[in-house]
Each structure stands twice: as C-alpha cells, then as structure tokens.
Design a protein around this motif. Structure first.
Motif: not given
Length: 89
Positions: A5-9, A13-15
């Motif tokens: 999950l850390e890898n995906i997040l 791109t950031r909001a």
C-alpha cells in the motif's frame, strides 16, 4: 500500513502540491464612496445617446457613468469628487 500500500500511495499524484507557491496578485482597487448608489434607467432620444457615445469616445478610459456625472455637474447638480470614478476597476 503494508509495504504494498505504501508503494502504491507513493506513486500516486498528490491532491495538493507538496509546496504551496505564492503567486503575486494584482491589488484590487476599490474606491470608497461615502453614500450608497442607486441604479437609474431612462430612455432618451437616439440623437442624445449618440452624443453621449461621442463624448465617451473622445478620451480613453471614459465610461457612460463618468460622462453622465460630468453632464449632471455642468447642469448644477452636486456630485461628490469621490463618485467621479470608473466603478468597473
């Protein structure tokens, strides 16, 4: 949080931007008028409207409002100096 999950997040791109850049803004100029204004509407002969438009066209930056206030002043109506401005800016 799981490593997957850390890898995906981490790749998403950031909001919101990481750094907020402050762009220079143009100052808003608002003329202060001591008294409230009122909207008036009148129908005039086409020849009068043409003459008013001709007065507007003689100087850059003039508006119908300014021309009418000048005409009212010439007719003896008291117009405050701070009202003699273009309200669009």
């Amino acid at each position: 949080m799981s490593k997957q999950l850390e890898n995906i997040l981490g790749r998403a791109t950031r909001a919101t931007p990481a750094e907020v850049s402050v762009l220079p803004t143009r100052p808003v100029v608002v003329a202060a008028v001591a008294e409230p204004e009122e909207f008036i509407q009148a129908q005039v002969p086409a020849s009068v409207a043409e003459q008013l438009r001709a007065r507007i066209g003689t100087k850059k930056g003039r508006t119908l409002r300014l021309v009418l206030l000048e005409v009212f002043r010439e007719a003896g109506i008291v117009i405050p100096d701070d009202a003699m401005c273009d309200r669009r800016r």
